[in-house]
Design an enzyme around this catalytic site. Structure first.
Site, PDB file in Angstrom:
ATOM      1  N   CYS A   8       3.989  -7.492  10.316  1.00 30.61           N
ATOM      2  CA  CYS A   8       2.963  -7.566   9.266  1.00 30.61           C
ATOM      3  C   CYS A   8       2.955  -8.995   8.723  1.00 30.61           C
ATOM      4  O   CYS A   8       3.377  -9.912   9.414  1.00 30.61           O
ATOM      5  CB  CYS A   8       3.199  -6.502   8.192  1.00 30.61           C
ATOM      6  SG  CYS A   8       4.766  -6.655   7.311  1.00 30.61           S
ATOM      7  N   ASN A  11       6.745  -9.023   6.142  1.00 35.28           N
ATOM      8  CA  ASN A  11       7.912  -8.268   6.626  1.00 35.28           C
ATOM      9  C   ASN A  11       8.744  -7.682   5.485  1.00 35.28           C
ATOM     10  O   ASN A  11       9.968  -7.543   5.586  1.00 35.28           O
ATOM     11  CB  ASN A  11       8.800  -9.131   7.550  1.00 35.28           C
ATOM     12  CG  ASN A  11       9.862  -8.351   8.321  1.00 35.28           C
ATOM     13  OD1 ASN A  11      10.924  -8.885   8.635  1.00 35.28           O
ATOM     14  ND2 ASN A  11       9.612  -7.105   8.639  1.00 35.28           N
ATOM     15  N   CYS A  13       6.849  -5.105   3.203  1.00 34.35           N
ATOM     16  CA  CYS A  13       6.195  -3.843   2.815  1.00 34.35           C
ATOM     17  C   CYS A  13       5.917  -2.936   4.011  1.00 34.35           C
ATOM     18  O   CYS A  13       6.508  -1.864   4.147  1.00 34.35           O
ATOM     19  CB  CYS A  13       4.879  -4.113   2.080  1.00 34.35           C
ATOM     20  SG  CYS A  13       5.084  -5.023   0.538  1.00 34.35           S
ATOM     21  N   ARG A  14       5.001  -3.334   4.890  1.00 34.51           N
ATOM     22  CA  ARG A  14       4.533  -2.434   5.948  1.00 34.51           C
ATOM     23  C   ARG A  14       5.439  -2.363   7.168  1.00 34.51           C
ATOM     24  O   ARG A  14       5.795  -1.262   7.617  1.00 34.51           O
ATOM     25  CB  ARG A  14       3.111  -2.843   6.383  1.00 34.51           C
ATOM     26  CG  ARG A  14       2.064  -2.578   5.331  1.00 34.51           C
ATOM     27  CD  ARG A  14       0.757  -3.277   5.652  1.00 34.51           C
ATOM     28  NE  ARG A  14       0.900  -4.744   5.585  1.00 34.51           N
ATOM     29  CZ  ARG A  14      -0.034  -5.620   5.930  1.00 34.51           C
ATOM     30  NH1 ARG A  14      -1.182  -5.174   6.412  1.00 34.51           N
ATOM     31  NH2 ARG A  14       0.182  -6.910   5.801  1.00 34.51           N
ATOM     32  N   SER A  15       5.786  -3.515   7.758  1.00 35.21           N
ATOM     33  CA  SER A  15       6.542  -3.436   9.019  1.00 35.21           C
ATOM     34  C   SER A  15       7.958  -2.860   8.852  1.00 35.21           C
ATOM     35  O   SER A  15       8.431  -2.184   9.780  1.00 35.21           O
ATOM     36  CB  SER A  15       6.546  -4.776   9.767  1.00 35.21           C
ATOM     37  OG  SER A  15       7.069  -5.817   8.999  1.00 35.21           O
ATOM     38  N   ASP A 124      -2.727  -3.654   3.400  1.00 37.40           N
ATOM     39  CA  ASP A 124      -1.614  -4.322   2.734  1.00 37.40           C
ATOM     40  C   ASP A 124      -1.426  -3.716   1.334  1.00 37.40           C
ATOM     41  O   ASP A 124      -2.325  -3.791   0.501  1.00 37.40           O
ATOM     42  CB  ASP A 124      -1.948  -5.816   2.624  1.00 37.40           C
ATOM     43  CG  ASP A 124      -0.806  -6.634   2.063  1.00 37.40           C
ATOM     44  OD1 ASP A 124       0.169  -6.037   1.554  1.00 37.40           O
ATOM     45  OD2 ASP A 124      -0.887  -7.868   2.127  1.00 37.40           O
TER      46      ASP A 124
HETATM   47  P1  4NP Z   1       3.580  -6.966   4.068  1.00 36.32           P
HETATM   48  O1  4NP Z   1       3.057  -7.200   2.568  1.00 36.32           O
HETATM   49  O2  4NP Z   1       2.819  -7.914   4.947  1.00 36.32           O
HETATM   50  O3  4NP Z   1       3.220  -5.546   4.334  1.00 36.32           O
HETATM   51  O4  4NP Z   1       5.069  -7.226   4.043  1.00 36.32           O
HETATM   52  C1  4NP Z   1       3.060  -8.465   1.974  1.00 36.32           C
HETATM   53  C2  4NP Z   1       4.215  -8.955   1.443  1.00 36.32           C
HETATM   54  C3  4NP Z   1       4.228 -10.199   0.821  1.00 36.32           C
HETATM   55  C4  4NP Z   1       3.078 -10.932   0.756  1.00 36.32           C
HETATM   56  C5  4NP Z   1       1.906 -10.439   1.312  1.00 36.32           C
HETATM   57  C6  4NP Z   1       1.908  -9.202   1.938  1.00 36.32           C
HETATM   58  N1  4NP Z   1       3.083 -12.179   0.107  1.00 36.32           N
HETATM   59  O5  4NP Z   1       1.996 -12.784  -0.039  1.00 36.32           O
HETATM   60  O6  4NP Z   1       4.141 -12.664  -0.303  1.00 36.32           O
END
Ligand code: 4NP
Length: 154
Positions: A8, A11, A13-15, A124
């Site tokens: 994602c 790394n 939240c989703r993955s 997201d």
């Molecule tokens: P992820 O979510 O891609 O599902 O891990 C996010 C985590 C952090 C950020 C964006 C999306 N960020 O902008 O820091």
């Protein structure tokens, strides 16, 4: 042995959920020796961090511990280490496709499309709330079942 990498943006939240839920499906099917499973982010802002508290909580609520995971950024070597690299959304897939060295081993695909034939992003949840994290979990649950089925019969 099939090596699968979930990717994602951050790394956190989703993955990590995609990784933890797929791992649970593989364990339940007693197939741990047939899979290598990992996750990574397109970006490196959260390198070394635990998954987001809300991802840890939603996983925990469904009996899955993802608190041993640590964020890392996708690396060029991953394209030869993994058979399948799944981007959780289309931006992730674009990033991965642009980065993939010519002639490398991995197949890069959109997670829900590869797992379920659903050409959709996993949204997201970073700026969302508990319900958004629960929605990610539910998608990962469905996708993991589809992915395991298709990888076993491949
Ligand atoms: P992820 O979510 O891609 O599902 O891990 C996010 C985590 C952090 C950020 C964006 C999306 N960020 O902008 O820091």
């Amino acid at each position: 042995m099939t090596a699968v990498l979930f990717v994602c943006l951050g790394n956190i939240c989703r993955s990590p959920l995609a990784d933890g839920v797929f791992r649970q499906h593989v364990q339940a099917a007693r197939l741990t020796d047939r899979f290598e499973i990992d996750s990574a982010g397109c970006g490196g802002w959260h390198t070394g961090e635990l998954p987001d508290k809300r991802s840890i909580a939603v996983a925990q609520a469904h009996g899955i511990d993802i608190s041993d995971q640590r964020a890392r950024q996708i690396h060029i070597d991953d394209f030869d280490r993994f058979d399948l690299i799944l981007g959780l959304d289309r931006d992730n897939v674009r990033h991965l496709t642009a980065m993939q060295p010519a002639g490398s081993r991995a197949k890069v695909a959109l997670y829900l499309e590869d797992a379920l034939g659903m050409a959709k992003n996993v949204p997201d949840p970073y700026y969302g709330g508990t319900a958004d994290f629960e929605a990610v979990y539910r998608l990962c649950e469905k996708a993991s079942a589809g992915l395991l089925k298709s990888l076993i019969s491949a």
